[in-house]
Design a protein around this motif. Structure first.
Motif, mmCIF file in Angstrom:
data_model
loop_
_atom_site.group_PDB
_atom_site.id
_atom_site.type_symbol
_atom_site.label_atom_id
_atom_site.label_comp_id
_atom_site.label_asym_id
_atom_site.label_seq_id
_atom_site.Cartn_x
_atom_site.Cartn_y
_atom_site.Cartn_z
ATOM 1 N N GLY A 154 0.813 -1.203 0.000
ATOM 2 C CA GLY A 154 0.000 0.000 0.000
ATOM 3 C C GLY A 154 0.852 1.261 0.000
ATOM 4 N N THR A 155 0.209 2.403 0.133
ATOM 5 C CA THR A 155 0.903 3.691 0.119
ATOM 6 C C THR A 155 1.852 3.791 1.307
ATOM 7 N N PRO A 156 3.106 4.187 1.074
ATOM 8 C CA PRO A 156 4.063 4.283 2.195
ATOM 9 C C PRO A 156 3.593 5.281 3.246
ATOM 10 N N HIS A 157 3.870 4.932 4.499
ATOM 11 C CA HIS A 157 3.563 5.820 5.622
ATOM 12 C C HIS A 157 4.880 6.255 6.252
ATOM 13 N N PHE A 158 5.034 7.567 6.447
ATOM 14 C CA PHE A 158 6.305 8.103 6.925
ATOM 15 C C PHE A 158 6.207 8.454 8.409
ATOM 16 N N ASP A 159 7.064 7.825 9.195
ATOM 17 C CA ASP A 159 7.142 8.045 10.639
ATOM 18 C C ASP A 159 8.624 8.053 11.006
ATOM 19 N N VAL A 160 9.165 9.237 11.266
ATOM 20 C CA VAL A 160 10.610 9.373 11.484
ATOM 21 C C VAL A 160 11.061 8.564 12.690
ATOM 22 N N LEU A 161 10.273 8.586 13.772
ATOM 23 C CA LEU A 161 10.676 7.829 14.963
ATOM 24 C C LEU A 161 10.672 6.327 14.694
ATOM 25 N N ALA A 162 9.655 5.854 14.005
ATOM 26 C CA ALA A 162 9.629 4.434 13.672
ATOM 27 C C ALA A 162 10.777 4.068 12.745
ATOM 28 N N ALA A 163 11.189 5.021 11.915
ATOM 29 C CA ALA A 163 12.251 4.755 10.945
ATOM 30 C C ALA A 163 13.643 4.834 11.543
#
Length: 459
Positions: free
Chosen positions: A244-253
């Protein structure tokens, strides 16, 4: 200078071994040898990803096709080096085992769409820091790198073990048959490592995985269902944005962001080693950013087709040393073969549904080796730090505290349960917590260690 109208009698400049163009009759088998040496990594990593994310056989086959295509494209970029992307050295590209571990952990905690966004963020960060390469790489000396690699190996062993046992509370959790099947797969891999020689020995993990699948099929210890839909020879085409569409989460990344920065140190070492292997003087300021740029570009496409970061590998450097063939066009040929295999070979459909315990057994071998690499790196880094400073003790303390920070989330998963979400994300990832601790502690000891010899004052 020759006079007008006369032939230049100066001898032509000899072609460097790295730029030698081989005839097809020699190029084809040499390129195939490189493919055999590295095929185990993309195949086993794809199966691990498919099992961990619960993908069906057809989607796993599609993911394998994408992985092989991207590995081929990466080998072509690194070997040919167009537009300053790739260093024109005989490199191949593989899905990083450590990066896959982090990708799967993010997918487990935040969903695969967030894991995809994390890969894109990590690739973007790598592009952004390349102009500051010389400063960034100093943050990750061998002591920090060894700590990070060891923690990554431990994290991945945990993921592989969960493939064998299944989810806690699910039907069939930790069945003896699953453990036996994983152990049989490991046993076959060990036997193959003992009896095989040369380039075939480097395929022991892949062959062991196949042997485990055969045991599952013939003994009933596990189910083996080839991918449906289409004939065996039909192309298993990659799927765009399979999660699906990427979800951006800096902390998770953060785990992948930190890992992306640490790869600069690894790329530096590989570039030096490969340059010397092919007889070319290393030019780190030119070549390392080109290698990393290719890694980042291929990883962007990897994210779009469902993989984690893809990284340049040093595995095939040994083949160059063994055979004496240094031409970058050999690994470019391997890239072409990988693209072809990814599109038309029945491999993806025949093997995409290997039982999870078989994949878990093979993964334990792969990621156990990663952990041992970390131990080896630490073993070399501590004496080196001692020679350049006041003794090994302070830097052993750095490694000890960093490993403690990294292992706490593993041995006490609920330790940070009462903390805010951002703190749980940072501290709850053993790789991130341990790496950040190693970077900060190493910098502190280098700066404030009172026993470190000081420079003599200028006269």
């Amino acid at each position: 200078m020759s006079a007008p109208g006369t032939l230049d009698s100066r001898p032509a400049e000899p072609v460097r071994p790295v730029d030698e163009r081989l005839p097809l009759r020699r190029l084809a088998p040499l390129s195939a040898q490189h493919v055999l040496a590295m095929i185990a990594a993309p195949v086993s990593t794809t199966f691990l990803t498919g099992q961990a994310l619960g993908l069906d056989a057809a989607r796993t086959a599609s993911l394998l096709s994408a992985t092989l295509l991207l590995c081929g494209a990466g080998a072509l970029l690194q070997s040919l080096g167009p537009w300053r992307i790739g260093a024109r050295l005989p490199f191949v590209m593989l899905p990083g085992g450590a990066a896959t571990a982090l990708f799967l952990q993010i997918a487990k905690d935040h969903g695969p769409a967030t894991a995809t966004g994390s890969v894109l963020l990590a690739a973007a960060l790598l592009f952004a820091v390349l102009p500051f390469y010389a400063r960034i790489v100093r943050l990750f000396p061998p002591l920090v790198m060894g700590t990070t690699v060891l923690l990554i190996g431990i994290a991945m062993i945990r993921v592989a073990a969960q493939l064998i046992t299944g989810g806690r509370g699910t039907p069939g959790y930790a069945e003896p048959s699953s453990v036996i099947l994983a152990a049989a797969t490991i046993g076959c891999t060990v036997v193959l490592l003992l009896v095989l020689r040369g380039v075939w020995r480097q395929t022991a993990v892949l062959l062991g995985l196949g042997a485990g699948a055969l045991i599952a099929l013939t003994t009933g210890l596990g189910s083996f269902a080839p991918a449906g839909g289409g004939s065996l020879g039909a192309p298993a085409l990659p799927r765009l944005l399979p999660y699906g569409t990427p979800h951006f989460d800096v902390l998770a990344a953060l785990p992948l962001l930190v890992f992306g920065l640490t790869t600069l140190a690894e790329v530096t070492g590989q570039t030096v080693l490969n340059s010397r292997t092919v007889g070319r003087e290393p030019d780190l300021g030119r070549d390392v950013p080109r290698v990393a740029r290719a890694d980042a570009l291929v990883s962007v496409f990897g994210a779009l087709f469902g993989t984690s970061l893809l990284v340049t590998s040093a595995e095939n450097i040994g083949i160059g040393r063994l055979t004496g063939v240094r031409s970058r066009f050999v690994t470019a040929g391997a890239g072409v073969l990988l693209v072809v295999v990814g599109l038309v070979a029945p491999l993806s459909r025949l093997l995409a549904a290997i039982p999870a315990p078989v994949v878990g057994g093979s993964a334990l071998v792969i990621y156990g080796i990663i952990a041992v690499m970390g131990v080896t790196m630490l073993g070399r880094a501590l004496p080196a730090a001692a020679e350049s400073a006041s003794g090994e003790g302070p830097y052993a303390t750095v490694a000890a505290l960093a490993l403690t920070a990294g292992l706490l989330p593993v041995v006490a998963p609920d330790l940070y349960q009462g903390f805010p979400g951002w703190a749980r994300t940072v501290l709850g990832s053993g790789v991130v917590a341990g790496t950040l601790a190693a970077v900060l502690l190493h910098a502190l000891f280098r700066r404030f260690d009172p026993t470190r010899p000081s420079r003599a004052p200028a006269s």
